[in-house]
Design a protein around this motif. Structure first.
Motif, PDB file in Angstrom:
ATOM      1  N   UNK A 103     -19.033 105.155 -33.127  1.00  0.00           N
ATOM      2  CA  UNK A 103     -19.780 104.916 -31.897  1.00  0.00           C
ATOM      3  C   UNK A 103     -19.064 104.179 -30.791  1.00  0.00           C
ATOM      4  N   UNK A 104     -17.837 103.700 -31.026  1.00  0.00           N
ATOM      5  CA  UNK A 104     -17.104 103.002 -29.968  1.00  0.00           C
ATOM      6  C   UNK A 104     -16.758 103.967 -28.837  1.00  0.00           C
ATOM      7  N   UNK A 105     -16.673 103.442 -27.640  1.00  0.00           N
ATOM      8  CA  UNK A 105     -16.294 104.233 -26.467  1.00  0.00           C
ATOM      9  C   UNK A 105     -14.779 104.367 -26.384  1.00  0.00           C
ATOM     10  N   UNK A 106     -14.064 103.255 -26.658  1.00  0.00           N
ATOM     11  CA  UNK A 106     -12.604 103.272 -26.647  1.00  0.00           C
ATOM     12  C   UNK A 106     -12.065 102.080 -27.420  1.00  0.00           C
ATOM     13  N   UNK A 107     -10.820 102.220 -27.839  1.00  0.00           N
ATOM     14  CA  UNK A 107     -10.106 101.151 -28.538  1.00  0.00           C
ATOM     15  C   UNK A 107      -8.757 100.982 -27.840  1.00  0.00           C
ATOM     16  N   UNK A 108      -8.415  99.758 -27.525  1.00  0.00           N
ATOM     17  CA  UNK A 108      -7.153  99.451 -26.860  1.00  0.00           C
ATOM     18  C   UNK A 108      -6.335  98.539 -27.767  1.00  0.00           C
ATOM     19  N   UNK A 109      -5.078  98.884 -27.969  1.00  0.00           N
ATOM     20  CA  UNK A 109      -4.133  98.051 -28.714  1.00  0.00           C
ATOM     21  C   UNK A 109      -3.006  97.705 -27.746  1.00  0.00           C
ATOM     22  N   UNK A 110      -2.761  96.423 -27.515  1.00  0.00           N
ATOM     23  CA  UNK A 110      -1.747  96.004 -26.542  1.00  0.00           C
ATOM     24  C   UNK A 110      -0.735  95.076 -27.213  1.00  0.00           C
ATOM     25  N   UNK A 111       0.538  95.323 -26.931  1.00  0.00           N
ATOM     26  CA  UNK A 111       1.657  94.565 -27.508  1.00  0.00           C
ATOM     27  C   UNK A 111       2.102  93.516 -26.500  1.00  0.00           C
ATOM     28  N   UNK A 112       2.196  92.265 -26.900  1.00  0.00           N
ATOM     29  CA  UNK A 112       2.564  91.177 -25.996  1.00  0.00           C
ATOM     30  C   UNK A 112       3.880  91.429 -25.281  1.00  0.00           C
ATOM     31  N   UNK A 113       3.864  91.298 -23.975  1.00  0.00           N
ATOM     32  CA  UNK A 113       5.051  91.514 -23.154  1.00  0.00           C
ATOM     33  C   UNK A 113       5.338  90.281 -22.280  1.00  0.00           C
ATOM     34  N   UNK A 114       4.285  89.675 -21.754  1.00  0.00           N
ATOM     35  CA  UNK A 114       4.415  88.502 -20.893  1.00  0.00           C
ATOM     36  C   UNK A 114       3.357  87.505 -21.351  1.00  0.00           C
ATOM     37  N   UNK A 115       3.651  86.797 -22.440  1.00  0.00           N
ATOM     38  CA  UNK A 115       2.698  85.880 -23.071  1.00  0.00           C
ATOM     39  C   UNK A 115       3.301  84.473 -23.009  1.00  0.00           C
ATOM     40  N   UNK A 116       3.060  83.757 -21.919  1.00  0.00           N
ATOM     41  CA  UNK A 116       3.713  82.464 -21.722  1.00  0.00           C
ATOM     42  C   UNK A 116       3.148  81.360 -22.612  1.00  0.00           C
ATOM     43  N   UNK A 117       3.986  80.376 -22.871  1.00  0.00           N
ATOM     44  CA  UNK A 117       3.539  79.171 -23.565  1.00  0.00           C
ATOM     45  C   UNK A 117       2.722  78.342 -22.577  1.00  0.00           C
ATOM     46  N   UNK A 118       1.607  77.815 -23.046  1.00  0.00           N
ATOM     47  CA  UNK A 118       0.767  76.972 -22.201  1.00  0.00           C
ATOM     48  C   UNK A 118       1.063  75.496 -22.429  1.00  0.00           C
ATOM     49  N   UNK A 119       0.482  74.665 -21.596  1.00  0.00           N
ATOM     50  CA  UNK A 119       0.677  73.216 -21.748  1.00  0.00           C
ATOM     51  C   UNK A 119      -0.287  72.631 -22.769  1.00  0.00           C
ATOM     52  N   UNK A 120      -1.465  73.206 -22.893  1.00  0.00           N
ATOM     53  CA  UNK A 120      -2.466  72.691 -23.824  1.00  0.00           C
ATOM     54  C   UNK A 120      -2.688  73.678 -24.971  1.00  0.00           C
ATOM     55  N   UNK A 121      -2.878  74.942 -24.628  1.00  0.00           N
ATOM     56  CA  UNK A 121      -3.057  75.989 -25.639  1.00  0.00           C
ATOM     57  C   UNK A 121      -2.603  77.314 -25.055  1.00  0.00           C
ATOM     58  N   UNK A 122      -2.466  78.315 -25.898  1.00  0.00           N
ATOM     59  CA  UNK A 122      -2.037  79.628 -25.454  1.00  0.00           C
ATOM     60  C   UNK A 122      -2.294  80.630 -26.577  1.00  0.00           C
ATOM     61  N   UNK A 123      -2.029  81.897 -26.303  1.00  0.00           N
ATOM     62  CA  UNK A 123      -2.242  82.938 -27.309  1.00  0.00           C
ATOM     63  C   UNK A 123      -1.403  82.696 -28.560  1.00  0.00           C
ATOM     64  N   UNK A 124      -0.150  82.309 -28.390  1.00  0.00           N
ATOM     65  CA  UNK A 124       0.745  82.121 -29.540  1.00  0.00           C
ATOM     66  C   UNK A 124       0.218  81.018 -30.464  1.00  0.00           C
ATOM     67  N   UNK A 125      -0.189  79.905 -29.875  1.00  0.00           N
ATOM     68  CA  UNK A 125      -0.725  78.808 -30.694  1.00  0.00           C
ATOM     69  C   UNK A 125      -2.036  79.196 -31.357  1.00  0.00           C
ATOM     70  N   UNK A 126      -2.832  79.987 -30.674  1.00  0.00           N
ATOM     71  CA  UNK A 126      -4.142  80.373 -31.218  1.00  0.00           C
ATOM     72  C   UNK A 126      -4.010  81.097 -32.548  1.00  0.00           C
TER      73      UNK A 126
END
Length: 122
Positions: free
Chosen positions: A34-57
């Motif tokens: 029943x899903x309309x679409x599925x998106x898979x995205x590969x990190x290209x510009x994923x910067x480090x944050x000062x408090x938190x970020x995707x990598x730390x998560x």
């Protein structure tokens, strides 16, 4: 408005092609359910944050890339029914013979369901 399931995953960079193959085999099941679409995205510009970020998560190491994925459903009721069926579907079980193993550590995946509140289109 549609309903979104979002996922952030740390994938060993060497497993990029395995990640793509895994998605190509399993993502059509979400469409079938029943899903309309599925998106898979590969990190290209994923910067480090000062408090938190995707990598730390997701506790990504230097040898891993962050993948960001989402599934769009027509509504939450369709999503709830589809996810229930998905959890029971042997095609989604990596221990089922013929199914691809997860090319990442699923314990570090973060995910959640989101009610869409604003949509702007071109």
């Amino acid at each position: 408005m549609s309903y979104i399931d979002g996922f952030v995953i740390a994938v060993p960079s060497a497993n990029k092609q395995k990640f793509i193959e895994h998605a190509r085999q399993l993502d059509p099941i979400f469409i079938e359910l029943g899903a309309i679409r599925v998106i898979e995205a590969w990190g290209d510009d994923v910067p480090d944050g000062k408090v938190t970020d995707f990598r730390r998560a997701v506790q990504a190491t230097a040898e891993e890339t962050v993948a960001f994925s989402w599934i769009e459903w027509p509504d939450k009721a369709t999503r709830d029914a589809g996810m229930k069926k998905m959890m029971e579907d042997p095609r989604m079980d990596p221990s089922t013979p013929g199914n691809p193993p997860m090319p990442f550590d699923g314990k570090r995946m973060i995910f959640g369901g989101f009610e869409q509140v604003v949509e702007v289109k071109a």
